[in-house]
Design a protein around this motif. Structure first.
Motif, short mmCIF file in Angstrom:
data_model
loop_
_atom_site.label_atom_id
_atom_site.label_comp_id
_atom_site.label_asym_id
_atom_site.label_seq_id
_atom_site.Cartn_x
_atom_site.Cartn_y
_atom_site.Cartn_z
N VAL A 100 82.76 39.87 46.67
CA VAL A 100 83.49 39.53 45.44
C VAL A 100 84.00 38.09 45.50
O VAL A 100 84.01 37.38 44.50
N LEU A 101 84.42 37.65 46.64
CA LEU A 101 84.94 36.29 46.78
C LEU A 101 83.83 35.24 46.83
O LEU A 101 84.12 34.05 46.90
N GLY A 102 82.59 35.67 46.81
CA GLY A 102 81.49 34.72 46.77
C GLY A 102 80.95 34.33 48.13
O GLY A 102 80.23 33.35 48.25
N GLU A 103 81.28 35.06 49.14
CA GLU A 103 80.81 34.73 50.48
C GLU A 103 79.52 35.50 50.78
O GLU A 103 79.42 36.23 51.77
N LEU A 104 78.52 35.33 49.94
CA LEU A 104 77.27 36.06 50.12
C LEU A 104 76.56 35.70 51.42
O LEU A 104 75.92 36.55 52.03
N ALA A 105 76.68 34.45 51.85
CA ALA A 105 76.03 34.05 53.10
C ALA A 105 76.63 34.80 54.28
O ALA A 105 75.91 35.23 55.18
N ALA A 106 77.95 34.97 54.28
CA ALA A 106 78.61 35.70 55.38
C ALA A 106 78.19 37.16 55.38
O ALA A 106 77.93 37.75 56.42
N VAL A 107 78.12 37.75 54.20
CA VAL A 107 77.71 39.15 54.10
C VAL A 107 76.27 39.31 54.54
O VAL A 107 75.92 40.24 55.27
N ALA A 108 75.40 38.40 54.12
CA ALA A 108 73.99 38.47 54.50
C ALA A 108 73.82 38.36 56.01
O ALA A 108 72.97 39.03 56.60
N ALA A 109 74.64 37.54 56.64
CA ALA A 109 74.56 37.40 58.09
C ALA A 109 75.04 38.65 58.81
O ALA A 109 74.61 38.95 59.93
N LEU A 110 75.94 39.41 58.18
CA LEU A 110 76.49 40.59 58.82
C LEU A 110 75.75 41.88 58.49
O LEU A 110 76.03 42.91 59.08
N LEU A 111 74.81 41.85 57.57
CA LEU A 111 74.10 43.07 57.19
C LEU A 111 73.41 43.77 58.36
O LEU A 111 73.49 44.99 58.46
N PRO A 112 72.73 43.07 59.27
CA PRO A 112 72.11 43.77 60.40
C PRO A 112 73.13 44.52 61.26
O PRO A 112 72.90 45.66 61.67
N SER A 113 74.27 43.90 61.52
CA SER A 113 75.27 44.58 62.34
C SER A 113 75.90 45.74 61.59
O SER A 113 76.24 46.77 62.19
#
Length: 75
Positions: free
Chosen positions: A24-37
């Motif tokens: 929601v805050l726009g940190e899509l890059a951070a979420v994408a990096a954490l998806l595997p974990s």
């Protein structure tokens, strides 16, 4: 549900809420990096709750009879 399962569900919920807030805050890059974990976390929790392989402490994985010992490969 025992206390261990409640704690597991609470941790999973906290991680998923945190991921939603980051999105929601726009940190899509951070979420994408954490998806595997996150995927691994969910897989381990499901395995622990359903009694799948590795769910119990003190059990060792069984090696297949065709397993080749390490170091026997030719260069």
């Amino acid at each position: 549900m025992n206390s261990r399962q409640v704690m597991t569900v609470a941790i999973l919920a906290a991680v998923l809420v945190w991921s939603t807030v980051m999105t929601v805050l726009g940190e899509l890059a951070a979420v994408a990096a954490l998806l595997p974990s996150l995927g691994l976390l969910i897989q381990q929790i499901v395995s622990a709750l359903t009694g799948g392989p590795g769910a119990r402490a003190g059990t060792a994985p069984v090696a297949s009879p065709t397993a080749v010992p390490a170091g026997s490969e030719e260069p």
